[in-house]
Motif scaffolding. Structure first.
Motif, PDB file in Angstrom:
ATOM      1  N   UNK A 166       0.859  -1.193   0.000  1.00  0.00           N
ATOM      2  CA  UNK A 166       0.000   0.000   0.000  1.00  0.00           C
ATOM      3  C   UNK A 166       0.891   1.238   0.000  1.00  0.00           C
ATOM      4  N   UNK A 167       0.304   2.364  -0.364  1.00  0.00           N
ATOM      5  CA  UNK A 167       1.015   3.636  -0.329  1.00  0.00           C
ATOM      6  C   UNK A 167       0.549   4.423   0.885  1.00  0.00           C
ATOM      7  N   UNK A 168       1.496   4.806   1.717  1.00  0.00           N
ATOM      8  CA  UNK A 168       1.206   5.634   2.885  1.00  0.00           C
ATOM      9  C   UNK A 168       1.890   6.979   2.676  1.00  0.00           C
ATOM     10  N   UNK A 169       1.119   7.958   2.221  1.00  0.00           N
ATOM     11  CA  UNK A 169       1.655   9.289   1.890  1.00  0.00           C
ATOM     12  C   UNK A 169       2.839   9.200   0.930  1.00  0.00           C
ATOM     13  N   UNK A 170       2.734   8.295  -0.030  1.00  0.00           N
ATOM     14  CA  UNK A 170       3.790   8.138  -1.015  1.00  0.00           C
ATOM     15  C   UNK A 170       4.863   7.147  -0.628  1.00  0.00           C
ATOM     16  N   UNK A 171       4.841   6.639   0.606  1.00  0.00           N
ATOM     17  CA  UNK A 171       5.820   5.655   1.064  1.00  0.00           C
ATOM     18  C   UNK A 171       5.307   4.259   0.742  1.00  0.00           C
ATOM     19  N   UNK A 172       6.052   3.463  -0.068  1.00  0.00           N
ATOM     20  CA  UNK A 172       5.609   2.093  -0.358  1.00  0.00           C
ATOM     21  C   UNK A 172       5.738   1.220   0.897  1.00  0.00           C
ATOM     22  N   UNK A 173       4.633   0.659   1.348  1.00  0.00           N
ATOM     23  CA  UNK A 173       4.607  -0.141   2.571  1.00  0.00           C
ATOM     24  C   UNK A 173       4.086  -1.536   2.243  1.00  0.00           C
ATOM     25  N   UNK A 174       4.912  -2.541   2.493  1.00  0.00           N
ATOM     26  CA  UNK A 174       4.469  -3.927   2.368  1.00  0.00           C
ATOM     27  C   UNK A 174       3.913  -4.368   3.713  1.00  0.00           C
TER      28      UNK A 174
END
Length: 456
Positions: A263-271
């Protein structure tokens, strides 16, 4: 080593699709296109213009497929060589057959990344921009895509060139004094040399300081949801990814294996990883799931330790406290829409706590913000302007440049002779050149371009 021959490869993904593209680059492009493309009218192939025709196998005269062909004559092409792109019908067999026809005309199959490598070796792009090509392809969020695009556009290279030009200017001043050894560095030139070198050092330091954020924006982070059964782990995963990815039931132990979603959290790719609920169990399958969850905890960049706020703590919770001790974690209190029955133990004192409800959505935005802040230190990211170092290779070379600049300034203050001062400045230029490709060894280039797919 750069071989001045003609190369070809399939540039579209393998499988069914609307079109497939075979790319060719090198000195034999113009004779090749006249050999394999049959058109209804005669005439030369003008640059950057599509032509409709039949692809013919010159070895047997058979028609292979109806195609569109475009020739891009040097230097106005991706590689700065003559380039041919053949658009045929999509599909593994069709594109493979088109490629076989081209290779049958004496063209060599391209190596991974060889088209981009030729663009670099022919001076169309520098090595920083070449590496950005693979980052463009692999971008997972809009922010990581913007960072890669900025790097490809040359924004990072521009800052590196600014440092390089400053160092070259200082080196030129020093070499003037080397040519006239009877002259000492006068106060005016000393101040100029000192201030220019310090400005270069500041810019290098700023680039290095942004590496941690740049790396996570490019590569992303892994966030593992850990908790005992029925505390809301799978519900939290579904809430974060905004779809029903994991099965949610009231039966304990529903999740047996690890479920992963990006998912994207404020542009940060988070697995995000949903794991089996941690508890003591006699079920061998569930026990294997619990073991896998415990083994993945040390590997995660961040752990979401989720607790049910409506129930008191028990031994299964305490097993988790031991497992996450010494690792980076957030305490997530779920079910804030219910009456509280939980008191946090002393071992969690000082931990950041976020209260949520996966049922109502309360606190989810605050949790996303907390995840982002764990890695970005609360920094706002403007993808339109953000230019950072995001690769370890770049960071390591800049650290060496920084070390030599500091050594130069120390030696300048100590009154070293100009010819000795010049040594550190040349080392700075060498380190910067490794980033942009001016002084990068061939074995390093091989490693970089092997990351590319064939056809790019």
């Amino acid at each position: 080593m750069y071989r001045h021959d003609t190369i070809a490869a399939i540039s579209t993904p393998v499988g069914e699709g609307g079109i497939g593209i075979v790319r060719v680059s090198g000195p034999d492009v113009l004779p090749l296109v006249r050999q394999v493309i049959r058109r209804s009218t005669d005439g030369d192939f003008e640059s950057h213009r599509f032509y409709y025709g039949m692809l013919i196998d010159p070895l047997c005269g058979d028609a292979v497929d109806e195609v569109l062909a475009v020739v891009m004559k040097k230097p106005h092409s991706y590689t700065r060589e003559d380039v041919l792109e053949i658009q045929c019908h999509g599909g593994y067999l069709v594109t493979r057959r088109v490629l076989d026809v081209v290779l049958g005309c004496g063209v060599r199959l391209a190596e991974p990344g060889e088209f981009t490598r030729r663009a670099f070796l022919n001076g169309r792009i520098d090595l920083v921009q070449a590496e950005a090509v693979i980052e463009l392809i692999r971008s997972k969020t809009e922010t990581s895509l913007a960072l890669a695009r900025h790097q490809y556009e040359g924004r990072l290279s521009s800052q590196l060139h600014q440092v390089r030009d400053s160092v070259r200017y200082v080196l030129a001043l020093l070499e003037a004094f080397v040519d006239f050894p009877e002259e000492e560095i006068d106060p005016v030139h000393y101040r100029d040399i000192d201030s220019t070198a310090r400005s270069a050092l500041q810019l290098v330091g700023d680039l290095i300081a942004g590496f941690a954020e740049g790396k996570v924006l490019r590569d992303g982070v892994s966030v593992l949801i850990a908790g005992k059964p029925n505390v809301g782990k799978s519900s939290l995963l579904n809430t974060l990814v905004q779809e029903k990815r994991a099965i949610v039931t009231s039966i304990p132990g529903t999740t047996r294996d690890i479920i992963e979603e990006v998912v994207s959290v404020r542009g940060l790719p988070v697995k995000v990883l949903d794991t089996a609920g941690v508890r003591s169990t006699s079920d061998p399958v569930e026990r294997e799931g619990v073991q896998r969850a415990l083994e993945r905890i040390p590997l995660a960049d961040l752990i979401l330790l989720i607790l049910d706020r409506s129930r008191p703590l028990d031994e299964d919770d305490r097993l988790l406290f031991e497992a996450v001790a010494g690792h980076r974690y957030l305490v997530v209190l779920n079910k804030v829409d219910q009456s509280p029955c939980l008191e946090l133990p002393a071992c969690l004192n000082g931990a950041e706590v976020v209260s949520i409800s996966t049922l109502t959505g309360e606190g989810i935005d605050a949790l996303r913000e907390a995840i982002f802040s764990q890695f970005m230190l609360g920094k706002a990211v403007d993808s339109r302007e953000y230019v950072v170092v995001s690769q370890v290779r770049h960071r390591d070379a800049l650290l060496r440049a920084e070390r030599h600049l500091k050594q130069f300034l120390d030696n300048l203050d100590a009154g070293f002779a100009p010819e000795l001062l010049s040594v550190d400045l040349r080392d700075v230029l060498g380190a910067l050149g490794e980033v942009t490709g001016e002084t990068t060894p061939d074995d390093v280039l091989d490693i970089i371009f092997q990351r590319f797919c064939i056809g790019k």
